[in-house]
Design a protein around this motif. Sequence first.
Motif, PDB file in Angstrom:
ATOM      1  N   UNK A  79       0.818  -1.212   0.000  1.00  0.00           N
ATOM      2  CA  UNK A  79       0.000   0.000   0.000  1.00  0.00           C
ATOM      3  C   UNK A  79       0.856   1.269   0.000  1.00  0.00           C
ATOM      4  N   UNK A  80       0.264   2.347  -0.447  1.00  0.00           N
ATOM      5  CA  UNK A  80       0.870   3.670  -0.544  1.00  0.00           C
ATOM      6  C   UNK A  80       1.969   3.703  -1.605  1.00  0.00           C
ATOM      7  N   UNK A  81       2.619   4.846  -1.737  1.00  0.00           N
ATOM      8  CA  UNK A  81       3.535   5.027  -2.867  1.00  0.00           C
ATOM      9  C   UNK A  81       4.816   5.740  -2.476  1.00  0.00           C
ATOM     10  N   UNK A  82       5.316   5.472  -1.286  1.00  0.00           N
ATOM     11  CA  UNK A  82       6.565   6.093  -0.840  1.00  0.00           C
ATOM     12  C   UNK A  82       7.686   5.105  -1.104  1.00  0.00           C
ATOM     13  N   UNK A  83       8.403   5.306  -2.203  1.00  0.00           N
ATOM     14  CA  UNK A  83       9.360   4.315  -2.684  1.00  0.00           C
ATOM     15  C   UNK A  83      10.528   4.095  -1.731  1.00  0.00           C
ATOM     16  N   UNK A  84      10.905   5.102  -0.945  1.00  0.00           N
ATOM     17  CA  UNK A  84      12.024   4.930  -0.018  1.00  0.00           C
ATOM     18  C   UNK A  84      11.790   3.797   0.964  1.00  0.00           C
ATOM     19  N   UNK A  85      10.526   3.477   1.213  1.00  0.00           N
ATOM     20  CA  UNK A  85      10.221   2.420   2.177  1.00  0.00           C
ATOM     21  C   UNK A  85      10.613   1.035   1.675  1.00  0.00           C
ATOM     22  N   UNK A  86      10.904   0.919   0.391  1.00  0.00           N
ATOM     23  CA  UNK A  86      11.339  -0.353  -0.171  1.00  0.00           C
ATOM     24  C   UNK A  86      12.824  -0.607   0.033  1.00  0.00           C
ATOM     25  N   UNK A  87      13.578   0.403   0.434  1.00  0.00           N
ATOM     26  CA  UNK A  87      15.017   0.248   0.649  1.00  0.00           C
ATOM     27  C   UNK A  87      15.283  -0.645   1.856  1.00  0.00           C
ATOM     28  N   UNK A  88      16.320  -1.469   1.746  1.00  0.00           N
ATOM     29  CA  UNK A  88      16.558  -2.506   2.754  1.00  0.00           C
ATOM     30  C   UNK A  88      16.955  -1.950   4.115  1.00  0.00           C
ATOM     31  N   UNK A  89      17.455  -0.725   4.173  1.00  0.00           N
ATOM     32  CA  UNK A  89      17.848  -0.141   5.456  1.00  0.00           C
ATOM     33  C   UNK A  89      16.707   0.600   6.137  1.00  0.00           C
ATOM     34  N   UNK A  90      15.586   0.795   5.438  1.00  0.00           N
ATOM     35  CA  UNK A  90      14.492   1.592   5.996  1.00  0.00           C
ATOM     36  C   UNK A  90      13.847   0.888   7.191  1.00  0.00           C
ATOM     37  N   UNK A  91      13.473   1.692   8.190  1.00  0.00           N
ATOM     38  CA  UNK A  91      12.836   1.162   9.393  1.00  0.00           C
ATOM     39  C   UNK A  91      11.451   1.772   9.546  1.00  0.00           C
ATOM     40  N   UNK A  92      10.535   0.975  10.061  1.00  0.00           N
ATOM     41  CA  UNK A  92       9.219   1.466  10.420  1.00  0.00           C
ATOM     42  C   UNK A  92       8.875   0.888  11.778  1.00  0.00           C
ATOM     43  N   UNK A  93       7.812   1.379  12.380  1.00  0.00           N
ATOM     44  CA  UNK A  93       7.438   0.888  13.707  1.00  0.00           C
ATOM     45  C   UNK A  93       5.928   0.873  13.830  1.00  0.00           C
ATOM     46  N   UNK A  94       5.443   0.063  14.755  1.00  0.00           N
ATOM     47  CA  UNK A  94       4.005  -0.039  14.984  1.00  0.00           C
ATOM     48  C   UNK A  94       3.770  -0.575  16.388  1.00  0.00           C
ATOM     49  N   UNK A  95       2.627  -0.235  16.942  1.00  0.00           N
ATOM     50  CA  UNK A  95       2.243  -0.821  18.219  1.00  0.00           C
ATOM     51  C   UNK A  95       2.092  -2.322  18.055  1.00  0.00           C
ATOM     52  N   UNK A  96       2.623  -3.109  18.971  1.00  0.00           N
ATOM     53  CA  UNK A  96       2.632  -4.565  18.786  1.00  0.00           C
ATOM     54  C   UNK A  96       1.254  -5.202  18.749  1.00  0.00           C
ATOM     55  N   UNK A  97       0.231  -4.471  19.169  1.00  0.00           N
ATOM     56  CA  UNK A  97      -1.134  -5.006  19.122  1.00  0.00           C
ATOM     57  C   UNK A  97      -1.782  -4.825  17.758  1.00  0.00           C
ATOM     58  N   UNK A  98      -1.176  -4.039  16.880  1.00  0.00           N
ATOM     59  CA  UNK A  98      -1.803  -3.704  15.601  1.00  0.00           C
ATOM     60  C   UNK A  98      -1.975  -4.934  14.715  1.00  0.00           C
ATOM     61  N   UNK A  99      -3.149  -5.027  14.094  1.00  0.00           N
ATOM     62  CA  UNK A  99      -3.446  -6.078  13.129  1.00  0.00           C
ATOM     63  C   UNK A  99      -4.049  -5.405  11.894  1.00  0.00           C
TER      64      UNK A  99
END
Length: 262
Positions: A229-249
Amino acid sequence: MAVEINGMRIASVAGRIVNLEPIRPAGISVMIPEMVRVAGGTFSMGSTRWSDTQPIRQVTLKDFAIGKYPVTNGEYLGYLQVMGRAIPDLVANPEFGMHPVVNVSWHGAMEYCTFLNELKMPRTEADGFRKFSLPTEAQWEYAARGTEGREYPWGNESYEGRVNFNSRGTTPVDAHPLGATPLGILGMSGNVWEWAGDWYANEYNPNDLINPTGPEKGIYRVMRGGSWCRNIADRLLAAYRNDSEPENQVSSIGFRVAEDLF
């Protein structure tokens, strides 16, 4: 409910797996994720592109294995059946059996790893049983980038034709063979975000260099790899980090497993 796995009768009792006597197959297929061995080594982890991928540090890892694909609906289905859990329509639909399972929280992904461990599958190269977990963030990035520091899992070439990105939903985990790493690991860029075992911090610990497992506590868990989803190509780079609350589904988050080889 009891099923047969590797010739042994497996049943869930009070939420735990019990090995019973060998029996004939019971009609439920429990598939174990295909794993790829990754030789240990030292690599440059991080990037100057974003503040939370710094400082770049030389990280050393021991040998480990990582799933060739994210865990699929077909693999997750057997786990839910054995444990007597509710089965979502998407997971039950055989047309989506090779799609990555989604809508699984970090806690749910950890429970799946516990399930695999409680099957007590013998190691092939050592005493004891196989031990699965979510990959650490360092293991994930090392598998994706290698010692040569690839920009993407496959190398430094553009992502077009190699990933599921900016689309309407997931695709089969083997649908983009051109996106494989040199070791043949697929789907590490696009399709679904993948939970890592680590807590998220907004910078790396410069002193945590040997088999790092991340901070001891936190609010969010790390995700890697980008998604459909979405169209931010930088997120496909192998060094990129993201985070989320561990309860998220959510429909853009899945996971793959790692295996300890020691």
